[in-house]
Design an enzyme around this catalytic site. Structure first.
Site, short mmCIF file in Angstrom:
data_model
loop_
_atom_site.label_atom_id
_atom_site.label_comp_id
_atom_site.label_asym_id
_atom_site.label_seq_id
_atom_site.Cartn_x
_atom_site.Cartn_y
_atom_site.Cartn_z
N GLY A 33 -3.76 -5.97 8.25
CA GLY A 33 -3.77 -4.80 9.12
C GLY A 33 -4.02 -5.17 10.56
N GLY A 34 -4.25 -4.17 11.38
CA GLY A 34 -4.43 -4.41 12.80
C GLY A 34 -5.72 -5.11 13.15
CB THR A 37 -6.34 -10.71 6.71
OG1 THR A 37 -5.66 -10.77 7.96
CG2 THR A 37 -5.39 -11.18 5.61
CB VAL A 38 -7.19 -7.13 2.20
CG1 VAL A 38 -7.88 -6.96 0.84
CG2 VAL A 38 -7.64 -6.04 3.16
CE LYS A 53 -10.23 -3.91 4.83
NZ LYS A 53 -10.11 -2.47 5.15
CG ASP A 146 -6.26 5.65 8.46
OD1 ASP A 146 -5.42 6.37 9.02
OD2 ASP A 146 -6.01 4.50 8.07
#
Length: 636
Positions: A33-34, A37-38, A53, A146
């Site tokens: 993601g922005g 990282t997962v 994460k 979100d």
């Protein structure tokens, strides 16, 4: 692919197999993601697979602080529909990381694609599970910010789990400050988030409404091209009604989705608890006890969806056939077209769609017969009117013809009664309501404020055959036709004399003229004013009001383009003497502070680092124009 992206992929590949904080062995990258990282990793201490994460390197310190705070808050949420957080730590090389349970399954977007079209029963159950997760979060003061299908995980065999609490919202803030535009999850953002950045539990409810709408229709309510158009549509236009987009949708579900998508947060269910209660009621009306029905659904999603779709298909087929029998072809076609979406090419549906309503010919025959009789009667009357007595009138025949023609089958109406033979009364005019008269709550303003006052002595419609109509002893002579002169709303001045005020405000505001509300921007764009002096007030509860006195002349057009100043919140921070006080990672002073700290409307992280190095943190939702006190001291 850009050079920076290639470097990022290379770094991710290099990290797999590494040991994080001496405990978590990274095995595979699951997503990027922005801001993080997962990875799929193995907890060597407990011998189990987990999701880790890892925050991207190079982000500002305040984001790492917020990341830590969110981890602590979410770790305290223990609910079967909330993704569980196991651990939070900081690696010497990689920095902050979050460890949570690994869900073997798929996200809601993938499930929806696999089951499409999703039956309303499944939509209600999925919404109920999601609302229960928000109920647990909102009870602890956590707003997700979100909610979208990508952040909703569905484990094999169930249950549904809501992930990424508040974390993804940080990326939105980064994009806001760097590009000046909100992207990413814009389609699921409530109007108030786009307008002022404010959020609340009702903002999460709006996002659930968008998600449910998308599950039912395959698209979001304000789908369009480009972020700018989408943002304008969300802020200025009501979402389309679900029942209008998908005919045959259960009314209880459609009404709840429409309520969740209200532009005014006060018109939505207030939080996850109220939303869960509403969805439980909807689910019970469709499938019975939601807990049992959801367990059965997650055990066999395809079979459950197929069964519900078949039941709905048969129901729509029966409704379409009944509507055709009743001669309601348009409504029947809508039902049958929805049935075709459930079973494309179904021969029984196609056969019904080719069928005309049975009584249509009879209606046409009856209508033609009545019209023929009227024409014959008018012919006889035309021949005999030359010898008619002087007191007779022709207007009654016009009323008879109008009345008979307007009713199906030529039913006899009250206009045929003997007392209807006098001069025709003027038809009751339906005053058009200005489209801008609807406020954020979706309810129109009092109609009386938009309808011109009745004219005294309004003329009656003249007889269509004045040459044959003469006044009797007890009737007034028919007045000559004249042009109506409507008035500007609430003024008494004619439209030609009224001035026009065009209004644009940022953010939205309620517009008052001489103490009376005229509506809300941006829905309200023009206000009619009588010539003279008026007191204007533009009011938003989160902003400083703007007042002015306006002088307008007849026919003049004036405009006001205003940017209301959002009020700051005042927060008094109490901390241990000599402790360093931080707001969003930025030091604001040493305790005791001289006075309250002024904060922008929205969420903030307050922290105090004592002389001994211990840190106390607290998340605060600052509300514009309010004063609060936050204590950052250890309990004795």
């Amino acid at each position: 692919m850009s050079a920076s992206a290639i470097r990022g992929v290379g770094t991710a590949l290099a990290m797999t197999g590494e040991l994080l904080a001496g405990r978590y062995q990274l095995e595979q990258e699951l997503g990027r993601g922005g801001m993080a990282t997962v990875y799929l990793a193995r907890d060597l201490r407990l011998s189990r697979q987990v999701a880790v994460k890892v925050l991207h390197a190079g982000l500002e310190a305040r984001f790492a602080e917020r990341f830590r705070q969110e981890a602590e808050v979410v770790a305290s949420l223990k609910h079967p529909n909330v993704l569980e957080v196991y651990d939070f730590g900081e690696d010497a090389v990689r920095g902050p990381f979050l460890v949570c349970e690994w869900v073997q399954g798929e996200n809601l977007r993938e499930l929806a694609r696999r089951l499409s079209p999703i039956p309303p029963e499944a939509v209600a159950l999925l919404g109920w599970e999601l609302a229960r997760a928000l109920e647990a979060a909102h009870a602890r003061g956590v707003v997700h910010r979100d909610v979208k299908p990508d952040n909703v995980l569905v484990a094999r065999g169930g249950p549904l789990k809501l992930a990424d609490f508040g974390i993804a919202a940080l990326a939105d803030q980064v994009r806001l400050t760097s590009t000046g535009a909100v992207i990413g999850s814009l389609a699921y953002m409530a109007p108030e988030r786009i307008d002022t950045g404010a959020f609340s539990p009702a903002s999460d409810v709006y996002a659930v409404g968008v998600l449910l709408f998308e599950l039912c229709t395959g698209t979001t309510p304000h789908a369009g091209e480009g972020s700018a158009r989408l943002a304008v549509s969300v802020m200025t236009r009501d979402a389309p009604s679900l029942s209008a987009v998908v005919p045959g949708m259960p009314p209880v579900l459609a009404a709840l989705v429409d309520r969740c998508l209200a532009r005014d947060a006060r018109d939505r269910p207030s939080d996850g608890a109220e939303l869960a209660a509403c969805l439980e009621t909807v689910s019970r009306s469709l499938v019975g006890a939601p807990a049992e029905a959801s367990r059965a659904f997650f055990q066999a999603p395809e079979a459950s969806a197929a069964r519900w779709c078949e039941e709905r298909f048969q129901r729509l087929l029966g409704e379409g056939r009944a509507l055709l029998e009743a001669g309601q072809g348009a409504q029947a076609a809508r039902c049958l077209n929805v049935a075709l979406r459930l079973r494309p090419g179904a021969p029984e549906v196609l056969a019904l769609l080719r069928t005309r309503p049975r009584n249509r010919r009879m209606k046409v025959f009856v209508g033609s017969a009545v019209l023929g009789a009227l024409l014959a009667f008018l012919g006889v009357w035309g021949w005999s009117s030359r010898r008619a007595p002087e007191g007779s009138t022709g207007s009654a025949l016009v009323a008879l013809a109008d009345s008979a023609h307007s009713r199906p089958g030529g039913e006899r109406s009250a206009a045929m009664a003997p007392d209807a033979l006098g001069p025709l009364a003027p038809a009751k005019a339906t005053e058009p309501m200005e489209p801008d008269a609807v406020g954020p709550r979706g309810a129109p303003e009092p109609i009386a404020s938009h309808i011109p006052p009745p004219r005294t002595g309004a003329p009656r419609r003249p007889s269509p055959t004045p040459s044959h109509s003469k006044a009797g002893p007890n009737t007034e002579p028919a007045p000559q036709p004249m042009e109506a002169s409507p008035s500007a709303p609430g003024t008494g001045a004619t439209v030609q004399d009224a001035a026009t005020l065009t209004v644009v405000t940022r953010p939205w505001a309620e517009v008052f003229v001489d103490g009376q509300s005229r509506g809300y921007t941006p829905r309200l764009r023009e206000v009619r004013l009588s010539p003279g002096t008026h007191r204007l007030r533009f009011d938003n509860p989160l902003c400083d009001p703007v007042e002015e006195v306006l002088q307008v002349a007849a026919g003049e057009t004036v405009s006001r383009d205003l940017s209301l100043r959002v009020r700051e919140a005042e927060v008094t921070i109490v901390a241990t003497v000599s402790a360093r006080v931080f707001v969003d990672g930025v030091e604001v002073g040493v305790a005791p502070l001289r006075g309250p700290v002024k904060l922008a409307h929205g969420g903030h992280v307050l922290s105090a680092r004592g002389p001994g190095g211990n840190v106390l943190r607290q998340t605060v939702e600052a509300v514009a124009g309010t004063r609060t006190t936050v204590v950052l001291e250890a309990s004795p």
